[in-house]
Design an enzyme around this catalytic site. Structure first.
Site, PDB file in Angstrom:
ATOM      1  N   ASN A   1      -5.924   3.844   7.276  1.00 37.73           N
ATOM      2  CA  ASN A   1      -5.702   3.239   5.972  1.00 37.73           C
ATOM      3  C   ASN A   1      -4.886   4.209   5.116  1.00 37.73           C
ATOM      4  O   ASN A   1      -3.787   4.585   5.501  1.00 37.73           O
ATOM      5  CB  ASN A   1      -7.036   2.860   5.315  1.00 37.73           C
ATOM      6  CG  ASN A   1      -6.872   1.812   4.234  1.00 37.73           C
ATOM      7  OD1 ASN A   1      -6.028   0.925   4.337  1.00 37.73           O
ATOM      8  ND2 ASN A   1      -7.669   1.906   3.179  1.00 37.73           N
TER       9      ASN A   1
ATOM     10  N   GLU B   1       0.839  -1.195   0.000  1.00 37.38           N
ATOM     11  CA  GLU B   1       0.000   0.000   0.000  1.00 37.38           C
ATOM     12  C   GLU B   1       0.880   1.253   0.000  1.00 37.38           C
ATOM     13  O   GLU B   1       2.056   1.213   0.349  1.00 37.38           O
ATOM     14  CB  GLU B   1      -0.899   0.047   1.251  1.00 37.38           C
ATOM     15  CG  GLU B   1      -2.172  -0.772   1.155  1.00 37.38           C
ATOM     16  CD  GLU B   1      -3.298  -0.040   0.458  1.00 37.38           C
ATOM     17  OE1 GLU B   1      -3.084   1.093  -0.017  1.00 37.38           O
ATOM     18  OE2 GLU B   1      -4.401  -0.598   0.375  1.00 37.38           O
TER      19      GLU B   1
ATOM     20  N   ASN C   1      -9.964   5.645   1.558  1.00 35.96           N
ATOM     21  CA  ASN C   1      -8.897   5.244   0.641  1.00 35.96           C
ATOM     22  C   ASN C   1      -8.345   6.445  -0.126  1.00 35.96           C
ATOM     23  O   ASN C   1      -7.861   7.388   0.480  1.00 35.96           O
ATOM     24  CB  ASN C   1      -9.372   4.128  -0.287  1.00 35.96           C
ATOM     25  CG  ASN C   1      -8.652   2.825  -0.006  1.00 35.96           C
ATOM     26  OD1 ASN C   1      -7.432   2.796   0.132  1.00 35.96           O
ATOM     27  ND2 ASN C   1      -9.383   1.732   0.084  1.00 35.96           N
TER      28      ASN C   1
ATOM     29  N   ASP D   1      -9.762   2.116  -5.028  1.00 40.90           N
ATOM     30  CA  ASP D   1      -8.812   2.016  -3.920  1.00 40.90           C
ATOM     31  C   ASP D   1      -7.915   3.251  -3.907  1.00 40.90           C
ATOM     32  O   ASP D   1      -8.362   4.351  -3.662  1.00 40.90           O
ATOM     33  CB  ASP D   1      -8.013   0.718  -4.067  1.00 40.90           C
ATOM     34  CG  ASP D   1      -7.320   0.281  -2.790  1.00 40.90           C
ATOM     35  OD1 ASP D   1      -6.797   1.146  -2.068  1.00 40.90           O
ATOM     36  OD2 ASP D   1      -7.288  -0.923  -2.501  1.00 40.90           O
TER      37      ASP D   1
END
Length: 244
Positions: free
Chosen positions: A116, A18, A168, A221
């Site tokens: 996140n 990520e 996201n 995403d």
């Protein structure tokens, strides 16, 4: 885009990669290994690969962000579970290195939520969102339990969007007037009016609805924007990056 070429970097496998971030001064790519609780730094020119393991005593299960601190070359912000932390990481450190993070901020979301995706805006303020709890298969077990926050230069922590399920992608237009945002479970890309001076956002509207487009089945995403104002969106479970 015409002429775009995709190449796979030859780096060790990640549990879940990520938050890629390019460091031009080092000619290196930063990326987090979420469930490996580590940060990777890959020097593209030389092929050197550093791994920084984050040791928080086992309190958190995830590391989801890494961002360099401007003016302090060896310091980075990382998100560990529901905490924003600072770590020191030098290029002269061993290629396999472990540090204990220093906690800077945490959230008041449910204890099972965690940070996140994150990114700094054009003025250097940190925007970071949370997502709700998941089961062992990675499916959401509680919707609307997260939020999007902004950390200002004076370390004031502001909740900017609430009732988020899976915070996201974040991006800003080249003219610094529009902020783009993805809550993956909403299956859309939303836009806000953005004040570059204050960081305030308003007038939320949907600019891309996955349900009514050709993107049904994919999950929006990560996201970035280019100098022409195009958005580039990574689609989880879609094995694709879309731009437009």
């Amino acid at each position: 885009m015409a002429g775009a070429r995709i190449e796979q970097l030859h780096i060790p496998c990640l549990y879940l990669g990520e938050g890629p971030l390019w460091q031009p001064d080092l000619e290196a790519l930063l990326v987090v290994d979420v469930f490996g609780k580590a940060v990777r730094r890959h020097f593209v020119r030389t092929g050197r690969h550093q791994v920084l393991h984050i040791d928080d005593g086992g309190e958190a299960k995830t590391v989801t962000m890494v961002i360099p601190v401007e003016g302090s070359p060896d310091f980075y912000l990382v998100t560990v579970g529901n905490r924003i932390c600072v770590v020191r990481w030098r290029t002269e450190d061993p290629d396999e290195h472990t540090v204990k993070p220093r906690v800077l901020k945490d959230t008041k979301d449910t204890k099972d939520s965690h940070f996140n995706d994150a990114k700094c805006d054009p003025m250097g303020r940190l925007w970071v969102g949370t997502m709700g709890p998941q089961d062992e298969a990675g499916e959401m077990t509680q919707m609307f339990a997260g939020a999007l926050y902004r950390l200002d230069h004076d370390l004031t922590f502001n909740k900017c969007v609430d009732k988020v399920s899976c915070s996201n992608g974040l991006a800003w237009s080249p003219d610094r007037r529009t902020f783009y945002y993805i809550d993956s479970e909403a299956f859309s890309v939303d836009a806000f009016d953005y004040d570059d001076v204050t960081g305030n956002i308003s007038n939320r509207r949907t600019v891309l609805d996955y349900a009514t487009s050709c993107l049904g089945g994919a999950i929006p995403d990560g996201m970035t924007s280019d100098i022409d104002g195009n958005l580039w969106i990574a689609n989880f479970r879609g094995s694709q990056v879309r731009s437009g």
